[in-house]
Design a protein around this motif. Structure first.
Motif, mmCIF file in Angstrom:
data_model
loop_
_atom_site.group_PDB
_atom_site.id
_atom_site.type_symbol
_atom_site.label_atom_id
_atom_site.label_comp_id
_atom_site.label_asym_id
_atom_site.label_seq_id
_atom_site.Cartn_x
_atom_site.Cartn_y
_atom_site.Cartn_z
ATOM 1 N N LEU A 198 0.831 -1.196 0.000
ATOM 2 C CA LEU A 198 0.000 0.000 0.000
ATOM 3 C C LEU A 198 0.869 1.252 0.000
ATOM 4 O O LEU A 198 0.623 2.213 -0.746
ATOM 5 N N TYR A 199 1.903 1.240 0.811
ATOM 6 C CA TYR A 199 2.802 2.384 0.886
ATOM 7 C C TYR A 199 3.562 2.585 -0.425
ATOM 8 O O TYR A 199 3.780 3.727 -0.868
ATOM 9 N N ASP A 200 3.950 1.488 -1.073
ATOM 10 C CA ASP A 200 4.645 1.601 -2.360
ATOM 11 C C ASP A 200 3.778 2.334 -3.387
ATOM 12 O O ASP A 200 4.268 3.201 -4.121
ATOM 13 N N VAL A 201 2.504 1.979 -3.450
ATOM 14 C CA VAL A 201 1.620 2.622 -4.427
ATOM 15 C C VAL A 201 1.318 4.052 -4.000
ATOM 16 O O VAL A 201 1.241 4.962 -4.833
ATOM 17 N N PHE A 202 1.158 4.279 -2.706
ATOM 18 C CA PHE A 202 0.972 5.626 -2.179
ATOM 19 C C PHE A 202 2.123 6.533 -2.620
ATOM 20 O O PHE A 202 1.913 7.659 -3.099
ATOM 21 N N CYS A 203 3.349 6.041 -2.497
ATOM 22 C CA CYS A 203 4.510 6.836 -2.905
ATOM 23 C C CYS A 203 4.531 7.058 -4.406
ATOM 24 O O CYS A 203 4.891 8.153 -4.880
ATOM 25 N N ARG A 204 4.136 6.042 -5.156
ATOM 26 C CA ARG A 204 4.119 6.186 -6.617
ATOM 27 C C ARG A 204 3.099 7.233 -7.055
ATOM 28 O O ARG A 204 3.385 8.077 -7.908
ATOM 29 N N VAL A 205 1.914 7.201 -6.477
ATOM 30 C CA VAL A 205 0.887 8.184 -6.812
ATOM 31 C C VAL A 205 1.345 9.588 -6.405
ATOM 32 O O VAL A 205 1.142 10.556 -7.145
ATOM 33 N N THR A 206 1.966 9.698 -5.250
ATOM 34 C CA THR A 206 2.484 10.989 -4.799
ATOM 35 C C THR A 206 3.487 11.552 -5.798
ATOM 36 O O THR A 206 3.444 12.742 -6.162
ATOM 37 N N LYS A 207 4.398 10.703 -6.261
ATOM 38 C CA LYS A 207 5.429 11.151 -7.204
ATOM 39 C C LYS A 207 4.803 11.561 -8.534
ATOM 40 O O LYS A 207 5.187 12.580 -9.132
ATOM 41 N N LEU A 208 3.834 10.801 -9.005
ATOM 42 C CA LEU A 208 3.223 11.077 -10.305
ATOM 43 C C LEU A 208 2.396 12.366 -10.289
ATOM 44 O O LEU A 208 2.377 13.112 -11.271
ATOM 45 N N THR A 209 1.684 12.598 -9.192
ATOM 46 C CA THR A 209 0.746 13.723 -9.145
ATOM 47 C C THR A 209 1.323 14.961 -8.485
ATOM 48 O O THR A 209 0.779 16.064 -8.646
ATOM 49 N N GLY A 210 2.383 14.781 -7.717
ATOM 50 C CA GLY A 210 2.934 15.905 -6.961
ATOM 51 C C GLY A 210 2.090 16.283 -5.765
ATOM 52 O O GLY A 210 2.309 17.338 -5.145
ATOM 53 N N LYS A 211 1.122 15.432 -5.401
ATOM 54 C CA LYS A 211 0.236 15.697 -4.275
ATOM 55 C C LYS A 211 0.133 14.462 -3.381
ATOM 56 O O LYS A 211 0.201 13.334 -3.864
ATOM 57 N N ILE A 212 -0.048 14.698 -2.078
ATOM 58 C CA ILE A 212 -0.256 13.592 -1.145
ATOM 59 C C ILE A 212 -1.656 13.028 -1.367
ATOM 60 O O ILE A 212 -2.640 13.768 -1.288
ATOM 61 N N PRO A 213 -1.797 11.745 -1.651
ATOM 62 C CA PRO A 213 -3.139 11.175 -1.818
ATOM 63 C C PRO A 213 -3.935 11.190 -0.516
ATOM 64 O O PRO A 213 -3.382 11.344 0.584
ATOM 65 N N TYR A 214 -5.222 11.018 -0.647
ATOM 66 C CA TYR A 214 -6.123 11.059 0.500
ATOM 67 C C TYR A 214 -6.012 9.749 1.279
ATOM 68 O O TYR A 214 -6.106 8.659 0.703
ATOM 69 N N VAL A 215 -5.830 9.857 2.590
ATOM 70 C CA VAL A 215 -5.664 8.682 3.451
ATOM 71 C C VAL A 215 -6.705 8.710 4.560
ATOM 72 O O VAL A 215 -6.886 9.729 5.234
ATOM 73 N N ILE A 216 -7.368 7.583 4.748
ATOM 74 C CA ILE A 216 -8.330 7.399 5.840
ATOM 75 C C ILE A 216 -7.792 6.333 6.782
ATOM 76 O O ILE A 216 -7.281 5.301 6.342
#
Length: 245
Positions: free
Chosen positions: A131-149
């Motif tokens: 989960l963290y690996d994909v979270f980091c990938r999305v962050t890098k691609l978008t330049g934004k921290i994804p939403y986390v619950i």
């Protein structure tokens, strides 16, 4: 254009009950762990029910199904990142065409709940690292921290948590979607045995018992699983939305 929302989870994170809210909304076509069908089949050791339910069995086939469905309806899909980690991390186009939500839960509780369902679970299936690996990938691609619950916030403060999520996703908050009649939605049939509590529920329910760490310490390998995944939970938990202005 219709929307695609991805809820990325780890097992026993309370992701299924959040998915149930989107089923109740009625304005999304909801898919329950479609990428599990590339990770498991009828011979897999993991407890399962009707895996022969007509869903594609390859990454490209599942992705194509989600995309084609999006042509006619909004799409919400919930899945575990470890089901398709290698493919997902390198699929820039697919990641960028979705809105991403991540749900986490303290790994001690998640591991004990997982162990009760599947005592032979492997280390990677605890899921926090993937989960963290994909979270980091999305962050890098978008330049934004994804939403986390945090799943415990969802359980303890469901209305506030869902209002915040809807604000973030620019969706109308529908309070009627927070309650339902007990039933097994058709999306759950393949993994029905994992969702008995959710099937019997009528709303999001908070945990009523304190966590007993002896449930982990009684099984040394579970403590190893806990120590391996806890750091990834802690990193992501810094970004949970509960309580933010």
């Amino acid at each position: 254009m219709n929307r695609m929302i991805a809820l990325w989870a780890h097992p026993r994170s309370r992701s299924t009950v959040l998915e149930r809210v989107f089923i109740e909304r009625g304005d999304f076509e909801v898919f329950h762990e479609p990428f599990a069908h590339m990770a498991f089949n009828e011979q897999s050791a993991i407890p399962h029910d009707d895996l022969d339910c007509g869903l594609p069995r390859t990454y490209e086939g599942i992705k194509s199904l989600l995309r084609s469905t999006r042509e006619r309806r909004n799409v919400f899909h919930k899945d575990m990142c470890y089901h398709c980690l290698d493919e997902l991390k390198t699929d820039t186009d697919f990641l960028l065409e979705q809105q991403h939500v991540f749900i986490i839960r303290e790994p001690g509780r998640a591991i004990v709940s997982h162990f009760a369902m599947f005592a032979q679970m492997p280390l990677h299936a605890i899921g926090h690292k993937a989960l963290y690996d994909v979270f980091c990938r999305v962050t890098k691609l978008t330049g934004k921290i994804p939403y986390v619950i945090n799943g415990d916030d969802l359980a303890n403060q469901p209305e506030e948590t869902l209002r915040r999520l809807c604000d973030h996703l620019q969706l109308e908050f529908l309070p009627e979607a927070l309650s339902w009649a007990p039933s097994c939605p058709p999306q759950w049939q393949a993994w029905r045995s994992w969702h008995k509590d959710a099937e019997r529920s009528t709303h999001i329910v908070a945990s009523t018992s304190d966590f007993d760490e002896r449930q982990l310490t009684a099984h040394p390998h579970l403590m190893g699983y806990y120590h391996a995944h806890r750091p990834f939970y802690e990193r992501m938990n810094q970004f949970t939305q509960q309580g933010r202005s």
